[in-house]
Design a protein around this motif. Sequence first.
Motif, short mmCIF file in Angstrom:
data_model
loop_
_atom_site.label_atom_id
_atom_site.label_comp_id
_atom_site.label_asym_id
_atom_site.label_seq_id
_atom_site.Cartn_x
_atom_site.Cartn_y
_atom_site.Cartn_z
N ASN A 118 -9.71 21.55 18.69
CA ASN A 118 -8.68 20.37 18.85
C ASN A 118 -7.73 20.04 17.61
OD1 ASN A 118 -7.85 18.52 20.66
ND2 ASN A 118 -8.91 16.61 19.72
N LEU A 119 -7.42 21.00 16.96
CA LEU A 119 -6.47 21.04 16.02
C LEU A 119 -5.04 21.49 16.32
CD1 LEU A 119 -8.90 22.63 13.25
CD2 LEU A 119 -8.63 19.97 13.63
N TYR A 120 -4.25 20.89 15.35
CA TYR A 120 -2.80 21.70 15.67
C TYR A 120 -2.10 21.69 14.37
CZ TYR A 120 -0.43 16.96 15.70
OH TYR A 120 0.16 15.60 15.37
N THR A 121 -0.90 22.69 14.48
CA THR A 121 -0.16 22.52 13.17
C THR A 121 1.25 22.62 13.78
OG1 THR A 121 0.45 23.35 11.16
CG2 THR A 121 -0.05 24.90 13.05
N GLN A 122 2.39 22.20 13.18
CA GLN A 122 3.73 22.35 13.56
C GLN A 122 4.71 22.80 12.56
OE1 GLN A 122 4.45 17.94 14.92
NE2 GLN A 122 4.56 18.69 16.96
N VAL A 123 5.67 23.56 13.08
CA VAL A 123 6.60 24.19 12.00
C VAL A 123 7.89 23.89 12.66
CG1 VAL A 123 7.00 26.45 10.76
CG2 VAL A 123 4.70 26.12 11.42
N GLU A 124 8.83 23.65 11.50
CA GLU A 124 10.30 23.61 12.06
C GLU A 124 11.10 25.03 12.06
OE1 GLU A 124 11.69 20.65 13.20
OE2 GLU A 124 9.52 19.98 12.99
N VAL A 125 11.52 25.25 13.47
CA VAL A 125 11.81 26.80 13.43
C VAL A 125 13.10 26.38 14.47
CG1 VAL A 125 11.35 29.24 14.04
CG2 VAL A 125 9.61 27.54 13.34
N PRO A 126 14.14 25.75 14.08
CA PRO A 126 15.11 25.73 15.02
C PRO A 126 15.70 26.97 15.22
CG PRO A 126 15.81 24.86 12.80
CD PRO A 126 14.35 25.26 12.71
N GLY A 127 16.23 27.09 16.70
CA GLY A 127 17.01 28.20 17.25
C GLY A 127 16.44 28.87 18.47
N THR A 128 16.95 30.02 18.95
CA THR A 128 16.56 30.33 19.99
C THR A 128 15.11 31.09 20.15
OG1 THR A 128 17.62 32.68 19.60
CG2 THR A 128 18.94 30.66 20.48
N ILE A 129 14.85 31.49 21.54
CA ILE A 129 13.51 32.30 21.75
C ILE A 129 13.35 33.41 20.86
CG2 ILE A 129 11.99 33.33 23.38
CD1 ILE A 129 13.09 31.10 25.26
N ASP A 130 14.60 34.36 20.76
CA ASP A 130 14.57 35.50 20.29
C ASP A 130 14.29 35.32 18.58
OD1 ASP A 130 17.19 34.39 20.43
OD2 ASP A 130 17.90 36.23 19.60
N HIS A 131 14.90 34.12 18.25
CA HIS A 131 14.63 33.85 16.74
C HIS A 131 13.13 33.43 16.56
CE1 HIS A 131 15.09 32.09 12.70
NE2 HIS A 131 14.78 30.95 13.02
N LEU A 132 12.45 32.81 17.40
CA LEU A 132 11.34 32.32 17.51
C LEU A 132 10.32 33.49 17.27
CD1 LEU A 132 8.90 29.88 17.46
CD2 LEU A 132 9.27 30.16 19.95
N VAL A 133 10.45 34.46 18.08
CA VAL A 133 9.66 35.66 18.29
C VAL A 133 9.48 36.45 17.12
CG1 VAL A 133 9.63 38.06 19.43
CG2 VAL A 133 10.04 36.15 20.83
N ASP A 134 10.80 36.51 16.35
CA ASP A 134 10.94 37.04 15.01
C ASP A 134 10.30 36.42 13.87
OD1 ASP A 134 12.49 39.07 16.04
OD2 ASP A 134 14.26 38.28 15.27
N GLU A 135 10.18 35.06 13.93
CA GLU A 135 9.65 34.01 12.99
C GLU A 135 8.13 34.55 13.14
OE1 GLU A 135 10.50 31.86 10.40
OE2 GLU A 135 12.14 33.48 10.60
N LEU A 136 7.60 34.09 14.54
CA LEU A 136 6.04 34.18 14.69
C LEU A 136 5.47 35.74 14.34
CD1 LEU A 136 6.10 32.75 18.46
CD2 LEU A 136 4.85 31.81 16.32
N ARG A 137 6.37 36.61 14.49
CA ARG A 137 5.77 37.92 14.23
C ARG A 137 5.87 38.24 12.78
NH1 ARG A 137 9.55 41.20 16.81
NH2 ARG A 137 10.74 41.06 14.92
N ASP A 138 7.01 38.17 12.00
CA ASP A 138 7.25 38.47 10.68
C ASP A 138 6.97 37.32 9.60
OD1 ASP A 138 8.54 40.84 12.04
OD2 ASP A 138 10.31 39.77 11.91
N THR A 139 6.99 36.25 10.16
CA THR A 139 6.77 35.04 8.94
C THR A 139 5.32 34.54 9.28
OG1 THR A 139 9.04 34.73 9.05
CG2 THR A 139 7.70 33.05 7.94
N LEU A 140 5.14 34.02 10.33
CA LEU A 140 3.88 33.20 10.73
C LEU A 140 2.52 34.21 11.15
CD1 LEU A 140 5.24 30.46 12.61
CD2 LEU A 140 5.06 30.19 10.08
N HIS A 141 2.92 35.47 11.28
CA HIS A 141 1.98 36.63 11.79
C HIS A 141 1.28 36.17 12.63
CE1 HIS A 141 3.20 38.37 7.96
NE2 HIS A 141 2.94 37.42 7.32
N ARG A 142 1.83 35.27 13.99
CA ARG A 142 1.38 34.96 15.16
C ARG A 142 2.13 35.21 16.38
NH1 ARG A 142 -1.59 33.51 11.30
NH2 ARG A 142 -2.87 31.83 11.21
#
Length: 268
Positions: A118-142
């Motif tokens: 029951n824990l959460y975190t938030q990150v500001e990642v404005p943009g499209t889904i393809d940008h989010l996919v890159d950020e999750l993989r390359d920056t956040l490693h999720r």
Amino acid sequence: MTTIRSARTVATRTVSRAALVLAIISIMPPIATAGETEAKTLLKAMSDYLAEQKAISFQYDTNLEVVTKDHQKLLLASSGKIEMGRPDKIRATRHGGFANVAITFDGKTLTLLGKDANLYTQVEVPGTIDHLVDELRDTLHRPLPAADLLLPNVYDELMRDVVDVKDLGSGVIGGTECDHLAFRAKDLDWQIWIAQGEHPYPCRYVITASQVDQGPQYSIQISDWKTGTDVVADDFGFNNATKAKQVDLKDLVDIDELPNHFSVGGTK
């Protein structure tokens, strides 16, 4: 004793038959160029179909193979659901033996919720889904499950560095008849099963790390495929219904398919 001897005889014959099949496969002539052309055409049709869909949802089951230092293969299984509204909204869940996670993205804010803690975190990642996919993989490693299949041009992404293409005919996944295609890239092999008919969605996607010892695989199987008005999700904002506590990303543990107590390159 007779039972043991009989079992060994059956096992020996079974292995012999399997070895014969493998030998036959290994000496078969290469699939004709027409098969390669057809496979590329089928993959492109799937890519175009996916790109046309403004709203998609599906259930999925994943299997992640890990290999220990003494060459034992272990399989980590999880299930979940993905709901997506192009170009910039997505909700995903994943529930496995080590993690129970929800991900929401509304075009601006990414929220990762560890349901068990029951824990959460938030990150500001404005943009499209393809940008989010890159950020999750390359920056956040999720990385997102099935991330390759969520991008706007699936064909170009999947065909990058491909050196060999095979059309393996048809197969059946979850009762759906599919076209079965196999591809080889420089560092990995991958296969995809695409539903036949007017809705060529991916039914199963398997990646094999061919350059890694023992060739571990990652697979995702898709079911309950829906598009358009059949997709019910319209609010992709985070609703903290469980009054979860907000923490830093580093404090949100066990939210990956590979749990924290599995050490890459380590002894565990």
